[in-house]
Scaffold this motif. Sequence first.
Motif, mmCIF file in Angstrom:
data_model
loop_
_atom_site.group_PDB
_atom_site.id
_atom_site.type_symbol
_atom_site.label_atom_id
_atom_site.label_comp_id
_atom_site.label_asym_id
_atom_site.label_seq_id
_atom_site.Cartn_x
_atom_site.Cartn_y
_atom_site.Cartn_z
ATOM 1 N N SER A 99 0.858 -1.176 0.000
ATOM 2 C CA SER A 99 0.000 0.000 0.000
ATOM 3 C C SER A 99 0.896 1.228 0.000
ATOM 4 O O SER A 99 2.072 1.134 -0.362
ATOM 5 N N THR A 100 0.344 2.349 0.426
ATOM 6 C CA THR A 100 1.133 3.565 0.615
ATOM 7 C C THR A 100 0.792 4.148 1.974
ATOM 8 O O THR A 100 -0.312 3.959 2.480
ATOM 9 N N ILE A 101 1.740 4.840 2.569
ATOM 10 C CA ILE A 101 1.476 5.569 3.804
ATOM 11 C C ILE A 101 0.757 6.854 3.408
ATOM 12 O O ILE A 101 1.166 7.536 2.470
ATOM 13 N N VAL A 102 -0.314 7.170 4.121
ATOM 14 C CA VAL A 102 -1.079 8.372 3.833
ATOM 15 C C VAL A 102 -0.351 9.586 4.416
ATOM 16 O O VAL A 102 -0.076 9.622 5.613
ATOM 17 N N GLY A 103 -0.012 10.530 3.564
ATOM 18 C CA GLY A 103 0.614 11.765 4.026
ATOM 19 C C GLY A 103 2.118 11.656 4.167
ATOM 20 O O GLY A 103 2.781 10.892 3.467
ATOM 21 N N THR A 115 -0.540 5.103 9.021
ATOM 22 C CA THR A 115 -1.843 4.839 8.418
ATOM 23 C C THR A 115 -1.638 4.610 6.927
ATOM 24 O O THR A 115 -1.028 5.428 6.243
ATOM 25 N N LEU A 116 -2.163 3.492 6.456
ATOM 26 C CA LEU A 116 -2.005 3.133 5.047
ATOM 27 C C LEU A 116 -3.237 3.532 4.238
ATOM 28 O O LEU A 116 -4.331 3.684 4.783
ATOM 29 N N ALA A 117 -3.052 3.654 2.954
ATOM 30 C CA ALA A 117 -4.145 4.018 2.054
ATOM 31 C C ALA A 117 -5.246 2.957 2.043
ATOM 32 O O ALA A 117 -6.397 3.264 1.745
ATOM 33 N N ASN A 118 -4.925 1.716 2.395
ATOM 34 C CA ASN A 118 -5.931 0.656 2.419
ATOM 35 C C ASN A 118 -6.737 0.654 3.725
ATOM 36 O O ASN A 118 -7.560 -0.226 3.950
ATOM 37 N N ALA A 131 16.831 7.533 9.365
ATOM 38 C CA ALA A 131 17.010 8.957 9.666
ATOM 39 C C ALA A 131 17.121 9.795 8.408
ATOM 40 O O ALA A 131 17.702 9.378 7.411
ATOM 41 N N GLY A 132 16.528 10.975 8.483
ATOM 42 C CA GLY A 132 16.641 11.940 7.410
ATOM 43 C C GLY A 132 15.730 11.701 6.222
ATOM 44 O O GLY A 132 15.741 12.467 5.271
ATOM 45 N N VAL A 133 14.948 10.650 6.255
ATOM 46 C CA VAL A 133 14.054 10.354 5.133
ATOM 47 C C VAL A 133 12.761 11.145 5.309
ATOM 48 O O VAL A 133 12.116 11.074 6.345
ATOM 49 N N ARG A 134 12.409 11.906 4.311
ATOM 50 C CA ARG A 134 11.174 12.686 4.311
ATOM 51 C C ARG A 134 10.488 12.427 2.968
ATOM 52 O O ARG A 134 11.001 12.812 1.917
ATOM 53 N N ARG A 135 9.340 11.747 3.031
ATOM 54 C CA ARG A 135 8.615 11.437 1.799
ATOM 55 C C ARG A 135 7.124 11.646 2.031
ATOM 56 O O ARG A 135 6.645 11.552 3.156
ATOM 57 N N THR A 136 6.412 11.883 0.971
ATOM 58 C CA THR A 136 4.959 12.019 1.027
ATOM 59 C C THR A 136 4.335 10.844 0.286
ATOM 60 O O THR A 136 4.720 10.546 -0.852
ATOM 61 N N ASP A 137 3.391 10.186 0.948
ATOM 62 C CA ASP A 137 2.675 9.034 0.393
ATOM 63 C C ASP A 137 3.610 7.965 -0.186
ATOM 64 O O ASP A 137 3.408 7.501 -1.318
ATOM 65 N N PRO A 138 4.623 7.542 0.569
ATOM 66 C CA PRO A 138 5.537 6.537 0.014
ATOM 67 C C PRO A 138 4.891 5.154 -0.059
ATOM 68 O O PRO A 138 4.033 4.804 0.760
#
Length: 168
Positions: A99-103, A115-118, A131-138
């Motif tokens: 799935s993807t992480i929401v947000g 929270t996942l999209a499913n 550390a240092g990872v910043r992603r949207t909807d990965p």
Amino acid sequence: MKMSRLFLSIALLVASTCAVAQQNPLEPLRDAMSDSEFKAAGLDKLSADELAALDAWLQQRIGQKTAQAVAQAKQEGRKEVEQETRGFFDFGTTEPIQSTIVGAFNGFAKGRQYTLANGQVWEQVEPASLAGVRRTDPAVKITPSRFGNTWFMKIDGYNTAAPVRRIK
């Protein structure tokens, strides 16, 4: 021959609909049809024995098709329950949940909830660092461990896996 098959297909469809809707045994064709329908289908040309044989065949066929439909519905229901409860219970499958992480995703941290999209919600239960990872909807892949009820979440493009458990 073609007209007979067409009629039998229509009769089977109508009879099965009536049988399922009423939950009663299939009534004889003579009682189920109006006089004009009975004549239009050419059933008035059948002998009483032929008509009885057709009624018996329809009854048996409806029973078979109903049993198949019930078995299929049970199987589909089981699969739906398995999908909805994956992560809470192990049904012996090693298929990952994808799935993807929401947000926003700001790395792993013990106690953090994802929270996942499913609709599933997972909580990280042990330390793991990204550390240092910043992603949207990965995109994420959550796989069960070989032993126990532990699951591991990986973010697409990274090798670090965080131990998680499903909480919703």
